[in-house]
Scaffold this motif. Structure first.
Motif, mmCIF file in Angstrom:
data_model
loop_
_atom_site.group_PDB
_atom_site.id
_atom_site.type_symbol
_atom_site.label_atom_id
_atom_site.label_comp_id
_atom_site.label_asym_id
_atom_site.label_seq_id
_atom_site.Cartn_x
_atom_site.Cartn_y
_atom_site.Cartn_z
ATOM 1 N N TRP A 106 0.825 -1.213 0.000
ATOM 2 C CA TRP A 106 0.000 0.000 0.000
ATOM 3 C C TRP A 106 0.856 1.259 0.000
ATOM 4 N N LYS A 107 2.072 1.170 0.539
ATOM 5 C CA LYS A 107 2.999 2.295 0.409
ATOM 6 C C LYS A 107 3.444 2.458 -1.045
ATOM 7 N N VAL B 99 1.568 1.691 -3.581
ATOM 8 C CA VAL B 99 0.401 2.287 -4.225
ATOM 9 C C VAL B 99 0.407 3.804 -4.046
ATOM 10 N N ALA B 100 0.663 4.264 -2.814
ATOM 11 C CA ALA B 100 0.694 5.709 -2.551
ATOM 12 C C ALA B 100 1.798 6.391 -3.351
ATOM 13 N N ALA B 101 2.948 5.734 -3.445
ATOM 14 C CA ALA B 101 4.055 6.300 -4.210
ATOM 15 C C ALA B 101 3.702 6.393 -5.691
ATOM 16 N N LEU C 204 0.653 6.562 -6.978
ATOM 17 C CA LEU C 204 -0.355 7.610 -7.124
ATOM 18 C C LEU C 204 0.315 8.972 -7.269
ATOM 19 N N THR C 205 1.298 9.242 -6.413
ATOM 20 C CA THR C 205 2.025 10.506 -6.483
ATOM 21 C C THR C 205 2.786 10.632 -7.794
ATOM 22 N N THR D 195 0.491 11.328 -10.698
ATOM 23 C CA THR D 195 -0.029 12.698 -10.646
ATOM 24 C C THR D 195 0.896 13.648 -11.381
ATOM 25 N N THR E 255 -6.798 2.877 -7.073
ATOM 26 C CA THR E 255 -6.287 3.923 -6.175
ATOM 27 C C THR E 255 -5.055 4.595 -6.768
ATOM 28 N N ALA E 256 -4.107 3.785 -7.230
ATOM 29 C CA ALA E 256 -2.865 4.343 -7.778
ATOM 30 C C ALA E 256 -3.130 5.177 -9.022
ATOM 31 N N GLY F 23 -4.060 9.040 -9.635
ATOM 32 C CA GLY F 23 -3.079 10.085 -9.916
ATOM 33 C C GLY F 23 -3.152 10.600 -11.341
ATOM 34 N N TRP G 26 10.037 4.975 -1.508
ATOM 35 C CA TRP G 26 8.969 4.018 -1.185
ATOM 36 C C TRP G 26 8.796 2.858 -2.161
#
Length: 445
Positions: free
Chosen positions: A29-30, A32-34, A36-37, A40, A159-160, A163, A206
């Motif tokens: 999930w980290k 995924v957040a990376a 997404l950023t 973006t 989710t990813a 972005g 990440w």
């Protein structure tokens, strides 16, 4: 080729200890957040910013709207071709290196873009730009999600890939402000620096290549240690538990050679030529469509409907796809795309325009996410990057042709958008027919 199930005793014990202490959080999930950023910045400073860059260039005597539009087509085509190399690289090497090189290429492209003065320079820089975008965006991003997730792959990818839309919502207005206040020659290199700063640090802090590199199991599952290797045909080098063997069979690690002989691969890939032609063409001309009915101020508000609906649709779609057939969901989204473009082609009034843009946005958010999901669900992880890169190259042809095709139809139909959006709707229907011709996803057991 073998798929190894030994996650490492150390990593397995750490997962057990973390779960016992109530501190378990899957590292995926980290990632995924990376991603997404990362997406973006890559989408916001490339895909959604083309209109800004090309409008600035079109004010120069050396360029016009036609040559500027051709440059965008070169961007997508060069990115699709470069994707074949990107797939090979990230299969054999750390994806973070590829992403970093891509970001640096994009910085160089944006810096050079401020100084182009001839058509050949513009086309060369845009080919370089497309190569950098391909190396730092969708192919490495979706490959990483595919490696880190199996059971929750749809929601992780949804989710990813949010972005992709956030870039247009957040960075495009900031880019307009920067270009208007500083001028394109100064703003373009600054945006190149922002590209690198938005992509490279988060990637190295990440992102990790796969769960095995950290001694973890895919999805963060706490299972018994699996110490045997299981190949794609189910043969084993030593005895394994029935559960491990079942999971291996479900992984469906199909090679590219096997995939290209599968009717489903061609159904998806050919369908997405026309799906993306309709999608990108419709997005590229939404401003002109809205201006036929609305004032300039109203248009600025109306074109925000599509990216917002795209974000909402993608998140809801990621939840739904885990609970129903991915093929049936894909069919529903292709039908929705065709219906929404048909509604937009009517040009009836403000309500149908805004409703059409909202429905179109729901399909946009999901269809872009569904292509990598369909490929990974049908053919597994081991050769995913290569299989997806070839499918993506084919869909890039539609992506490149969409804006130009709708622009040509617009110019030949009294500068009205009724016929262009009817053509886009027809392309969406053809994409649906081709997808249906690919048949169902085969269970590779």
């Amino acid at each position: 080729m073998f798929l190894f199930y030994d996650a490492g005793m150390h990593g397995w014990k750490n997962q057990k200890m973390n779960q016992a202490n109530g501190k378990q959080m899957y590292y995926g999930w980290k990632v995924v957040a990376a991603i997404l950023t990362l997406l973006t910045f890559t989408s916001g400073l490339s895909f959604y910013n083309h209109a800004i860059y090309l409008n600035a260039l079109a004010t120069q005597p050396a360029f016009n709207v036609s040559t500027a539009s051709a440059a965008v087509s070169i961007f997508f085509l060069s990115g699709g071709i470069a994707g074949l190399w990107v797939a090979k690289w990230i299969r054999d090497h750390d994806p973070r290196i590829c992403i970093t090189i891509g970001a640096l290429i994009c910085f160089l492209s944006l810096w050079l873009l401020a100084y182009v003065s001839t058509n050949w320079q513009l086309f060369l820089v845009y080919a370089l730009f497309g190569t950098g975008f391909s190396s730092s965006s969708l192919i490495p991003a979706t490959t990483l999600i595919t490696r880190w997730f199996r059971r929750k792959r749809a929601i992780a990818l949804a989710t990813a890939s949010t972005g992709l839309s956030l870039g247009g919502v957040i960075l495009t207005p900031l880019s307009v402000l920067l270009v208007d206040s500083l001028g394109f020659t100064v703003a373009a290199p600054i945006l190149g620096v922002v590209y690198v700063l938005g992509v490279v640090p988060v990637t190295w802090i990440w992102v990790r290549s796969d769960p095995e590199s950290m001694g973890l199991n895919i999805d963060g599952r706490i299972d018994e240690p699996r110490l045997a290797a299981i190949d794609v045909y189910g043969a084993t080098t030593e005895p394994v538990s029935p559960k491990a063997k079942h999971e291996a069979s479900q992984q469906k690690n199909i090679t590219f050679g096997q995939a290209r002989r599968d009717r489903f691969f061609w159904g998806v890939s050919l369908a997405y030529i026309f799906v993306m032609m309709a999608q990108v063409g419709g997005i590229a001309h939404q401003y002109g469509l809205a201006r036929e009915i609305l004032t300039e101020a109203q248009t600025a508000l109306a074109i925000a409907i599509l990216p917002i609906a795209s974000i909402v649709g993608r998140l809801v779609g990621g939840w739904l796809v885990d609970r129903m057939s991915i093929r049936m969901f894909s069919i529903a989204m292709m039908v929705l795309q065709a219906l929404s473009l048909s509604l937009l082609s009517g040009g009836f009034n403000v309500i149908t325009l805004c409703g059409g843009l909202a429905l179109f946005g729901l399909s946009v958010g999901n269809l872009l996410m569904l292509q990598p999901l369909l490929i990974s669900d049908a053919f597994g992880v081991s050769d995913y990057a290569r299989i997806f890169s070839v499918s993506n190259l084919m869909s890039s042809c539609g992506t490149a042709a969409g804006p130009a095709l709708l622009g040509f139809v617009y110019a030949t139909s009294n500068n009205l958008y009724t016929m262009p959006y009817a053509v886009a709707a027809a392309a969406a229907v053809l994409g649906l027919v081709l997808f249906l011709s690919g048949g169902k996803i085969k269970k590779q057991l």
